[in-house]
Structures are given as C-alpha cells and as structure tokens.
Write a protein that holds these residues in place. Sequence first.
Motif, short mmCIF file in Angstrom:
data_model
loop_
_atom_site.label_atom_id
_atom_site.label_comp_id
_atom_site.label_asym_id
_atom_site.label_seq_id
_atom_site.Cartn_x
_atom_site.Cartn_y
_atom_site.Cartn_z
N ARG A 122 8.53 -7.59 -1.10
CA ARG A 122 9.27 -6.54 -1.81
C ARG A 122 8.94 -6.54 -3.30
NH1 ARG A 122 13.32 -7.97 1.89
NH2 ARG A 122 14.37 -9.32 0.38
N ALA A 123 8.74 -7.73 -3.86
CA ALA A 123 8.35 -7.80 -5.27
C ALA A 123 6.97 -7.16 -5.47
CB ALA A 123 8.34 -9.25 -5.75
N GLY A 124 6.05 -7.41 -4.52
CA GLY A 124 4.74 -6.78 -4.59
C GLY A 124 4.82 -5.28 -4.44
N MET A 125 5.73 -4.81 -3.58
CA MET A 125 5.94 -3.37 -3.42
C MET A 125 6.43 -2.75 -4.73
SD MET A 125 7.77 -3.33 0.33
CE MET A 125 7.94 -1.54 0.45
N LEU A 133 0.83 -1.21 0.00
CA LEU A 133 0.00 0.00 0.00
C LEU A 133 0.86 1.25 0.00
CD1 LEU A 133 -2.55 1.72 0.35
CD2 LEU A 133 -2.50 1.15 2.79
N ILE A 134 1.84 1.33 0.91
CA ILE A 134 2.61 2.57 0.98
C ILE A 134 3.56 2.72 -0.21
CG2 ILE A 134 2.34 2.75 3.47
CD1 ILE A 134 5.25 1.85 3.79
N ALA A 135 3.97 1.59 -0.81
CA ALA A 135 4.76 1.68 -2.04
C ALA A 135 3.91 2.25 -3.18
CB ALA A 135 5.30 0.30 -2.42
N GLU A 150 12.05 1.54 5.15
CA GLU A 150 12.01 0.81 6.42
C GLU A 150 11.14 -0.44 6.30
OE1 GLU A 150 10.97 1.71 11.14
OE2 GLU A 150 10.21 3.04 9.58
N ALA A 151 9.98 -0.28 5.66
CA ALA A 151 9.08 -1.43 5.48
C ALA A 151 9.72 -2.48 4.58
CB ALA A 151 7.75 -0.96 4.90
N ALA A 152 10.38 -2.04 3.52
CA ALA A 152 10.99 -2.99 2.58
C ALA A 152 12.13 -3.76 3.23
CB ALA A 152 11.49 -2.24 1.35
#
Length: 220
Positions: free
Chosen positions: A191-194, A128-130, A181-183
């Motif tokens: 991370r791939a989804g981000m 979401l935040i990405a 930070e989240a990643a």
Amino acid sequence: MSFCDTIWEDVAPLRRAILDHPFLNALADGTLEAESFRHYIVQDSLYLAEYARVLALAAARAPSAAGRLEFSDGAKVAVQVEEALHQAFFAQFGVTAEMAHGSEPTPACLGYTSYLSALAATRSYEELIAGILPCFWVYWEVGCNVKPRAVSPNPYAAWIDTYAAPSFGEATRRVCALVDEAAAAASPATRAGMATAFRNATRFEWMFWDSAWHRAGWPI
C-alpha cells in the motif's frame, strides 16, 4: 477511509496546483495560445500510445475478470476514442501527420511514460494500477473544474467536454474501485508503494501541463 479517498486527500496540494495552472486557466477562458495547445496535443498523442500499452499490460496482469475487462477496454479507448479527438484537433490547429510523426517526447512526456512502463515491468500489479489511476482521476477533476468556468464559444470546448463527460467519470470510478479492492488485500508495504506510485504519477500530470505551457523541449 478507502485507499483512494486517503491518497486523494494526501495529494490535495498537487491537485490544487494543477487546477490553478495557467495552462488550464487560459484554456478555460479561451485565451490559450494555439501553439501551446498544439504542443500539448502532439505530446499527448505520444503519451497515449505508450499509456495504451501500459493499460494492456495491466489487463494481462489483472487477477480478476473485472480488471482484465476494464484495463483492456481502457487501452482500446486510449487508442481509438482519444486518438480520434486528437485527429480532429490536429486538423483544427494545423498539425500535419508529418509534424506529429516527426515529434519526439519531451522530458515530461518521456519521464511519465517511462515511469509507468517501469511500474509495469518491475513493480507489483497493485502499484501499477495505482500509477495508472491519476491519468483518469486528474483529468476527470480537471474537466469538471474547467467546464463550469469555460467561456462560450471556446476553441477548446470539445476537449473540455470529453473530460467532463459522465461516461469518463464512470470509467474513473470503476478504476478507483479496482485500486481500492487491490489495496484492501495488500500488505502495508505494498500500500505504501501504491501511494508512492499515485503521488509520482500526479506529479507527472502537473509537469505535463507545465511543459505544454512553456512549450518545453530538451534543454540540450
């Protein structure tokens, strides 16, 4: 490199396409037709109303106080500061309240907001935040790119100044830090989804400019 540095390089062709878009070139040299800008600000006001909701949802889902504060503040800014800017432009470019309230989202606008809402409803907080980040980062890059080459006087100077302002850059850096930070704590799959969320949202950014340039509506 950090997640944000990596994905920012990955979408370099998309970013170049945005900076080279005729809408922004015409805005910089002051020749953008008023009707195209009216189309843009009406759609952007519809977008921001939904973006504020998505930011509020990100604040509710944030695992840290920093995230809750940043995204709740971002929702407030989307509602208050940018809506005030729109009202000034509505008056300048002849957009009445009736025209604004009677407008419906274009396919580009609805697609973008629906995508962000789907991230909020069905995907991880990290994704979401990405997906939220490009609206900050792309606009910051656009503002910094357009301002030095903008003619003066320019009918769109207030818009340019808003997104080239150091305070907007600082907000962008804070959101980047939260995404990094989240990643850093996420699994490779997350991370791939981000990366997918960031890339798709950047594509929607280009589509939004292109829709305004062509004053696009629904094809049927």
